[in-house]
Design an enzyme around this catalytic site. Sequence first.
Site, PDB file in Angstrom:
ATOM      1  N   PRO A   1       0.834  -1.206   0.000  1.00 32.53           N
ATOM      2  CA  PRO A   1       0.000   0.000   0.000  1.00 32.53           C
ATOM      3  C   PRO A   1       0.870   1.257   0.000  1.00 32.53           C
ATOM      4  CG  PRO A   1      -0.846  -1.599   1.556  1.00 32.53           C
ATOM      5  CD  PRO A   1       0.473  -2.127   1.075  1.00 32.53           C
ATOM      6  N   GLU A   2       0.501   2.222  -0.824  1.00 28.41           N
ATOM      7  CA  GLU A   2       1.251   3.462  -0.918  1.00 28.41           C
ATOM      8  C   GLU A   2       0.467   4.582  -0.245  1.00 28.41           C
ATOM      9  OE1 GLU A   2       3.125   4.285  -4.615  1.00 28.41           O
ATOM     10  OE2 GLU A   2       3.348   2.193  -5.139  1.00 28.41           O
TER      11      GLU A   2
END
Length: 277
Positions: free
Chosen positions: A2-3
Amino acid sequence: MPELPEVESLTRAIRVVLEGSRLEAASFLRPDLRTPIPIETFRSLLEGEVIESVTRRSKYMLIKSRKGYGVFHLGMTGKILEFDAAEPRLPHTHAVFTVRKPRGKATYLHFVDPRRFGRIEAMPLDQLREHELFVDLGPEPLDCDGLGDHLYNLSRGRKAPIKNFIMDAHTVVGVGNIYASEALFRAGINPRRKAGLVSHEKYKILSNSIKDTLSDAIAAGGTTFRDFKTPDGNPGYFVVALNVYDRVGEACKKCASTIRQIKQGGRSTFFCPVCQK
């Protein structure tokens, strides 16, 4: 992994559940994830306390009580999902948090992480800024008014490729692999160019591209490829708007040239050889 947009989307959703609520209980089903969980510290700072705020710093979600912070990192496969019962519903549920709004019924946040690369930390209020996770981080891209100047000044003399440079959290936080490729495409910059040879004007364009790319992804709920889901279990949807990432061999949406893929720093980079100079 996840960014920033995924973590920001999660933070906004968790904020609705947690802010103003009391964290009645914190149950940990294992003592560690990627690192040991400071269970007693977490409980002493947060259990039984009203959560005053839920914020994000880089890819970390911070929940704050009057005593201190709980810090969450999703790692590669982590999720925080809301359920109506404490009993684990999914395999690899490692922590369950019982939350109650004033005069409301309890709800339960489950931390699920199949690969256990996530982290749960806790620290007193006065230790956050100097904690090893945060002390050397660069600015938040969406909150930095002079981001173009910052990038230009920091890049002078740098020989690293521009993509590696903007992905370095010491330079600016939250520009992960997906969004670095997308921002460079929007700015028309070849990802292989040396950071020190990019002009001041181009850095100003790039800073706007970074902000626009991240803002669009946040508005769409993040980008899903395998594991990311929002707290209600729904995936993010920015994947439908990607211009170059994971589109090797496809036609560029601007010029119809073929999108190329290379490796940089062990990560896949996608770009248009015509639009990006």
